[in-house]
Scaffold this active site. Structure first.
Site, mmCIF file in Angstrom:
data_model
loop_
_atom_site.group_PDB
_atom_site.id
_atom_site.type_symbol
_atom_site.label_atom_id
_atom_site.label_comp_id
_atom_site.label_asym_id
_atom_site.label_seq_id
_atom_site.Cartn_x
_atom_site.Cartn_y
_atom_site.Cartn_z
ATOM 1 N N ASP A 310 0.815 -1.223 0.000
ATOM 2 C CA ASP A 310 0.000 0.000 0.000
ATOM 3 C C ASP A 310 0.844 1.266 0.000
ATOM 4 O O ASP A 310 0.433 2.276 -0.578
ATOM 5 C CB ASP A 310 -0.948 -0.006 1.198
ATOM 6 C CG ASP A 310 -2.139 -0.927 0.963
ATOM 7 O OD1 ASP A 310 -2.575 -1.046 -0.196
ATOM 8 O OD2 ASP A 310 -2.618 -1.537 1.929
ATOM 9 N N TYR A 394 -10.205 0.254 3.335
ATOM 10 C CA TYR A 394 -9.625 0.170 4.681
ATOM 11 C C TYR A 394 -9.142 1.534 5.162
ATOM 12 O O TYR A 394 -8.748 2.388 4.367
ATOM 13 C CB TYR A 394 -8.432 -0.790 4.681
ATOM 14 C CG TYR A 394 -8.689 -2.090 5.416
ATOM 15 C CD1 TYR A 394 -8.774 -2.132 6.803
ATOM 16 C CD2 TYR A 394 -8.829 -3.290 4.727
ATOM 17 C CE1 TYR A 394 -8.988 -3.318 7.481
ATOM 18 C CE2 TYR A 394 -9.042 -4.497 5.398
ATOM 19 C CZ TYR A 394 -9.123 -4.497 6.773
ATOM 20 O OH TYR A 394 -9.332 -5.676 7.441
#
Length: 657
Positions: A310, A394
């Protein structure tokens, strides 16, 4: 939107004639003016075409530290840029020198597939999908005709690049459906529809269709009132510091309760802490969450490709939230704005990107002397520096906490919405959990690679592992209760790829190479990695090969300015395992009495619970650094009696006694 008025922010610093902001310190994060000037300088060089996109601007920290040391001219600033020229299928790392005569110092070619995915690219890829006849046709089979309500998240290929697209910068899309603009699309996954997009041409190359699974008709609202009336009985909880907080701030430098440090911010890592000292002794040179790797453990068609870096593939900086008083942060808050470089080459300021505040943290130490009828107690105060990133569904919070006894803690808060797949009504979810009508959430893992540049009582440190074991000599252990603390000092990198073992109380000491305490021991800090997991990927799998750093819980290397990120410099489209800490360690350099970098790996194995749907209550994981022989005794004996801070009775005695 702020829930309450926010404190006044520090005014924007003035500009110099060269267009850069006056720097209070060489490690200050790049300002909007500096980023603008760096981009303009790169464009003026003439190599960048009209279809250039940027992935990040960053301060050259190694150069900044040389400026601090007097090894480079005072006031000199170097900014790095990552640029991609779509028209020429080229990419570069560009070093720009700012000052009276801004100029480009170096252009290093980069594989044009490799820089991370920008938010601009992700939006363009989603638009390309909505305009694609192939994509529309696949959605129509599922009764979805209004593509304007469809969400597409551009995902990195992560080791699953089809051979036929070799050499292209490609992505794939996960697809979600909304019934209205206000609908929570992440509650309605569109199963089996996989668009493949060329990120340079923004062409939808193909759309995989793995069979129609009806989209869930069950909503997942998150807004107030979405699940009925508010729960009653919650009274206000106000944090009042009538005389203000106990910290002082000078630009990006903070002082609090014996701690001094600088706050930083980068495109790749987000929040960074520099030069942490406690009671005038150095502890850490740098601390940050350096990388995040999230593999999904489900073989279904919309999940098996999911394994993301990420930070390396998207960047923590541009994903950073603006924080709101009373909502994200509670109390008397000091905010710091952050600036990132957009894909279009324009700087973007994130207001209130970093939150700093004090909290009461219960008891710091206490003893009740029953014989004398006297009690001594001190309450703990802690300072928290935090920021939050949203990565599609998320949300992650990173909370660096400093304590009055010299401890440092990193808490990672995981929340947001679980990544979901569609299933047929009544089907099992063998690799996850059913959480809604025709919705399952797969088992997955989160790994957080942390970077700690240590400075325990100076720049030269070493790493020692300790564990407990029973004394094997019966003459020394006649009662069977004697337990030794066993030390293993690591002198080479090859020894310093380690795993936790709570069953033997395993932990690590970072020791000064040249300072001792009054007991003759090296002064040190103890590292405890409290939460982690292991990989379950089969040998040879993409998950097992792509992020080798997850196979250990602690790595150690000597400092090198070229070794910045635990999973490698450019993980996007990388050959699995080609770069990262496991490669650097093959040099087998000395780690005995050197500027040392530790790479702890926090982790969590996430088998979802229905109670985590449609939004996940925070799950927190931690690591801790604590003084271990750094002091000769408890360093918090000088903390004031809480009664002396708040109130005393008329006799002047403590009401806590």
């Amino acid at each position: 939107m702020n829930c309450h008025p926010t404190p006044a922010q520090t005014p924007t610093p003035p500009l110099t004639p060269s267009g850069t902001s006056e720097r209070a310190h060489p490690l200050d994060p790049p300002s909007a003016a500096e980023i603008t000037l760096a981009v303009a300088t790169a464009r003026a060089d003439g190599r960048l075409g009209e279809r250039t996109r940027f992935w990040g601007a960053y301060l050259d920290e190694h150069h900044a530290r040389r400026v601090i040391a007097g090894e480079e001219p005072a006031g000199e600033v170097r900014i790095g840029l990552v640029a991609m020229d779509y028209s020429g299928s080229a990419a570069w790392e560009i070093d720009v020198l700012l000052g009276a005569d801004p100029r480009c110092l170096d252009w290093r070619p980069v594989d044009p597939r490799r820089p991370g995915i920008t938010s601009d690219e992700a939006r363009a890829a989603a638009k390309a999908c909505r305009e694609s006849p192939l994509f529309r046709e696949a959605l129509a089979k599922r009764g979805i005709d209004d593509v304007s309500l469809v969400m597409i998240d551009a995902e990195s290929m992560g080791g699953f690049e089809p051979e036929k697209y070799k050499g292209r910068r490609i992505t794939w899309g996960t697809v979600w459906h909304r019934t209205t603009e206000e609908d929570n699309g992440y509650a309605r996954p569109v199963q089996g529809v996989i668009p493949i997009i060329d990120m340079h041409t923004m062409e939808v190359l193909e759309v995989e269709d793995h069979g129609v699974v009806p989209v869930s008709d069950e909503a997942g609202p998150l807004q107030r009132g979405g699940w009925g009336e508010d729960r009653p009985g919650l009274n206000p909880l106000d944090v009042v510091q009538s005389e203000g907080p106990s910290f002082t701030v000078d630009g990006w430098q903070v002082e609090w309760q014996g701690w001094t440090f600088r706050i930083g911010f980068t495109h790749r890592e987000g929040l960074v802490l520099h030069d942490l000292t406690f009671l005038d002794r150095t502890v850490l040179k740098r601390a940050a969450c350096n990388e995040m790797y999230v593999p999904y453990l489900d073989s279904n068609s919309t999940q098996y490709r999911k394994n993301f870096f990420d930070w390396g593939e998207y960047g923590a900086g541009p994903l950073t939230n603006s924080l709101a008083l009373g909502c994200d942060c509670l109390g008397v808050i000091r905010y710091f704005d952050a600036t990132v470089l957009g894909g279009d080459g324009e700087p973007a300021v994130i207001p209130q990107a970093i939150c700093m505040h004090e909290e009461d943290a219960s008891i710091l130490w206490k003893h009740n002397d029953l014989r004398r009828g006297v009690s001594e107690v001190r309450r703990s105060r802690r300072l928290i520096i935090s920021n939050f990133q949203t990565v599609a569904n998320y949300d992650y919070g990173f909370y660096w906490t400093l304590y009055q006894d010299g401890r440092i803690e990193l808490e990672v808060k995981l929340t947001g919405i679980l990544s979901a797949s569609g299933i047929n009504e009544g089907d099992d979810a063998p690799y996850g959990r059913v959480v809604s009508s025709r919705v399952q959430t797969p088992t997955h893992q989160h790994y957080f690679g942390v970077r700690l540049d240590t400075a325990i009582d100076g720049d030269l440190n070493r790493l020692v592992e300790e564990h407990a074991e029973a004394e094997p000599d019966p003459e020394l252990n006649p009662y069977g209760n004697a337990v030794r603390n066993v030390r293993t000092a690591f002198t080479k990198e090859s020894q310093a790829a380690r795993r936790t073992d709570p069953s033997t109380a395993r932990h690590w000491r970072v020791e000064s190479a040249d300072k001792t305490n009054r007991y003759g021991e090296p002064t040190a800090y103890r590292l405890n990695i409290k939460n982690t997991t292991r990989s379950f990927g089969l040998p040879g799998s993409v998950m097992a090969r792509r992020a080798p750093f997850i196979h250990q819980h602690l790595w150690a290397t000597p400092y090198s300015p070229a070794e910045q990120f635990i999973g490698g410099q450019y993980p996007n489209h990388a050959e699995p395992g080609e770069d990262g800490v496991h490669v650097w360690q093959q040099q087998d350099r000395s780690i005995d009495g050197v500027p040392l970098v530790l790479w702890p790996v926090l982790g969590v194995h996430h088998l979802p619970r229905p109670e985590q749907w449609p939004v996940m209550p925070v799950e927190a994981i931690h690591l801790e650094l604590a003084p271990d022989g750094f002091f000769d005794r408890n360093p918090a004996l000088d903390i004031p009696d809480p009664a002396a801070v708040v109130s005393t009775d008329t006799s002047g005695d403590s009401c806590c006694s």
